[in-house]
Write an enzyme that holds these catalytic residues in place. Structure first.
Site, PDB file in Angstrom:
ATOM      1  N   GLU A 192     -11.402  -0.332  12.282  1.00 11.17           N
ATOM      2  CA  GLU A 192     -10.016   0.166  11.365  1.00 11.17           C
ATOM      3  C   GLU A 192     -10.457   0.647  10.236  1.00 11.17           C
ATOM      4  O   GLU A 192     -10.790   0.136   9.401  1.00 11.17           O
ATOM      5  CB  GLU A 192      -9.324  -1.220  11.170  1.00 11.17           C
ATOM      6  N   ARG A 229      -4.300   1.426  -0.088  1.00 17.33           N
ATOM      7  CA  ARG A 229      -4.080   0.993   1.494  1.00 17.33           C
ATOM      8  C   ARG A 229      -4.529   1.954   2.487  1.00 17.33           C
ATOM      9  O   ARG A 229      -4.794   3.223   2.150  1.00 17.33           O
ATOM     10  CB  ARG A 229      -2.621   0.897   1.640  1.00 17.33           C
ATOM     11  N   CYS A 230      -5.275   1.620   3.435  1.00 21.40           N
ATOM     12  CA  CYS A 230      -5.554   2.557   4.462  1.00 21.40           C
ATOM     13  C   CYS A 230      -4.511   3.405   4.949  1.00 21.40           C
ATOM     14  O   CYS A 230      -4.584   4.385   5.779  1.00 21.40           O
ATOM     15  CB  CYS A 230      -6.373   1.979   5.718  1.00 21.40           C
ATOM     16  N   THR A 231      -3.219   2.645   5.032  1.00 24.61           N
ATOM     17  CA  THR A 231      -1.807   3.209   5.573  1.00 24.61           C
ATOM     18  C   THR A 231      -1.026   4.051   4.145  1.00 24.61           C
ATOM     19  O   THR A 231      -0.085   4.370   4.507  1.00 24.61           O
ATOM     20  CB  THR A 231      -0.922   2.296   5.786  1.00 24.61           C
ATOM     21  N   ASN A 251      -2.766  10.073   5.523  1.00 25.04           N
ATOM     22  CA  ASN A 251      -1.453   9.868   6.332  1.00 25.04           C
ATOM     23  C   ASN A 251      -0.425  10.758   5.846  1.00 25.04           C
ATOM     24  O   ASN A 251      -0.093  10.763   4.454  1.00 25.04           O
ATOM     25  CB  ASN A 251      -1.115   8.125   6.237  1.00 25.04           C
TER      26      ASN A 251
END
Ligand code: UN1
Length: 529
Positions: free
Chosen positions: A268, A301-303, A273
């Site tokens: 992950e 955040r990775c998002t 994004n």
């Protein structure tokens, strides 16, 4: 809980200083050779805990312990392992506020977000406690009479989990809960800068689950020591599966290493994004979504939102409202009700300074940016910026295909803005950086929504919602530079931590040869009406 002057909910007290944090192997603390403090990024002079770091051999010892414990753990019936997960969930719930306070103190995540993160562990436990009574296999008809086919899920064995510190407790739970439930044992290497939160998490899991020694080991070590320990453990056949959350660069290394051992890691990785704003979008809703996606967890955040791709016809309106919303947002002490607090750790602040060097003359930045100081102040800052790693949230308008800010993940409070004319062009821009974790479109036109869903490379798509905030029971994961296609959460993660075993049972008393000894029915292929 009590309210501050603005009526916001704030935590009652600072977290208590914990004792020395060490690796825990086979149920016993294992101090290492080097002790370093884990500090509060909002108050750098506050030590949250002292952490004793091990080396590669610590990791190998932990893998040996997990290997030794695995067979017995797998013999505990899955429904009983499910009960252990249920008890862990309840204990986390009882300790939710204390754990969230610790997360806020150690990585500077605003308290309400930290509480949400703890909720995500509970949600994961709630989902998997019932899976202990399912873990379904199938009964399948055979092509021959008096023969029956079956499938079984078997644990992979020993799982090594290596996680980042931006979600120091929720993301580990995504791996560790299903791994344990499915009958695997675990070696977990948390981030160095969130070691104290991870120690609390580990203790809650071991105590709550009544886990036998060796079932869940934790290794406090730095990246190079971990990599070398993992390499040795793989060579010695001590690790059967690796789960990794972190950068695309390290993910590639882990993927290559595990590939040499004929394993596929659950990866992950990063994200760039995109969030599309179409002409039909509710602009205020889009601004609200962009604000939370871009600056929640200070953009770490990775998002987190990378680039807003806005239709040229609504660009000026959107940008004006976005900048106004950002200017009005509360930034500062994460124990208060703020949109964002400090960077997670000095290492992230330093790297973020590098990203700031990517701003070019053709970019337009509307307000002050960089570190928040007395000379570079932020209006209505909550608390004292000089105590922590605080940066101005920033919007960079005019980013273009090819710009580093457009192409690469910029882990921090920075959002790029670019424009488009046609939806196809917007989707091409959204896919161009080559990541593929999360994405979002703001539109009231179903055709736009479904076209976007169909063409976007991302594993996760939001319609009229932020790029972050995935729920704990939908598949989480990415494509391209965001991962190798593995998915976490919900039933989908079970394929990471179990292997299918196929069984056939012939009770005919004869050797029936598949594909050869089969009954043929004679079709009349010449028949016509
Ligand atoms: C991460 O940043 O690694 O969807 C995970 C979200 C959170 C999880 C993020 N539920 O933003």
């Amino acid at each position: 809980m009590s309210g501050d002057r603005s009526g916001n909910v704030i935590p009652r007290a600072a977290p208590a200083l914990r004792g020395l944090v060490t690796s825990v192997i086979d149920g016993a603390p294992v101090p290492g050779g080097r002790t370093l403090p884990s500090t509060n990024p909002a108050r750098l002079d506050e030590v949250v805990g002292e952490v004793s770091f091990g080396d590669a051999s610590t990791f190998v010892r932990a893998a040996e312990s997990a290997k030794k414990a695995q067979e017995e753990w797998a013999t505990i019936p899955a429904p009983i392992r499910g009960r252990a997960i249920a008890h862990i969930g309840r204990l986390i719930e009882e300790n939710a506020e204390a754990l969230a306070r610790l997360v806020t103190a150690e990585i500077g995540k605003p308290y309400s977000e930290a509480l949400g993160e703890v909720r995500e562990i509970i949600d994961t436990c709630d989902f998997f406690l019932g899976e202990g009574r399912r873990l379904y296999g199938q009964t399948v008809p055979s092509e021959m009479p008096d023969k029956q086919l079956f499938t079984f899920r078997r644990p992979v064995g020993t799982v090594a989990v290596i996680t980042a510190g931006n979600f120091p407790v929720a993301v580990p739970a995504w791996y560790i809960v299903p791994a344990l439930l499915a009958g695997n044992t675990v070696v977990w290497k948390p981030a160095e800068y969130s070691a104290v939160s991870s120690a609390a998490f580990h203790e809650l899991f071991v105590r709550g689950g009544g886990l036998p020694d060796g079932v869940f080991n934790v290794v406090q070590a730095d990246g190079p020591a971990t990599f070398s320990g993992l390499k040795q453990s793989l060579e010695a056949g001590l690790v059967d599966k690796v789960g990794f959350t972190g950068s695309s660069a390290v993910g590639r290394e882990i993927g290559a290493l595990t590939g040499r051992h004929l394993q596929t890691a659950c990866l992950e990785l990063g994200g760039k994004n995109p969030l599309l704003v179409t002409p039909s979008a509710d602009l205020d809703l889009a601004v609200e979504g962009a604000l939370f996606s871009g600056f929640g967890t200070a953009g770490q955040r990775c998002t987190s939102l990378g680039t807003v791709i806005v239709h040229a016809s609504v660009h000026d309106q959107f940008l004006a409202r976005f900048n106004a919303a950002l200017a009005g947002a509360r930034v500062g002490d994460p124990t208060h009700d703020v949109l964002m607090g400090p960077m997670l750790d000095a290492k992230f602040a330093e790297r973020y300074e590098e990203f700031l060097g990517w701003v070019q003359p053709h970019h337009a930045v509307q307000a002050a940016y960089g570190r928040i100081t007395k000379d570079n102040p932020r209006d209505r800052f909550v608390g004292d910026p000089s105590t922590g790693l605080y940066y101005h949230p920033m919007v960079v308008d005019g980013v273009r295909l090819g710009d580093r800010i457009f192409m690469e993940e910029t882990f921090g409070p920075i959002v790029g803005v670019t424009t488009y004319q046609s939806l196809n062009e917007a989707i091409e821009l959204a896919n161009a950086p080559g990541y593929g974790l999360s994405s979002s479109i703001y539109t009231t036109d179903p055709k736009d929504a479904f076209t976007f869903r169909d063409k976007i490379s991302a594993g996760m798509v939001s319609i009229n919602n932020s790029t972050s905030g995935a729920e704990a029971h939908l598949p989480f994961g990415g494509n391209g530079k965001s991962g190798n296609g593995s998915r976490q959460s919900g039933v989908w993660v079970l394929d990471q931590f179990t292997r299918w075993q196929a069984m056939n049972w012939d009770y005919s008393g004869r050797l029936q040869k598949a594909q050869m000894d089969i009954i043929e029915l004679a079709p009349d292929t010449t028949f016509r009406l």
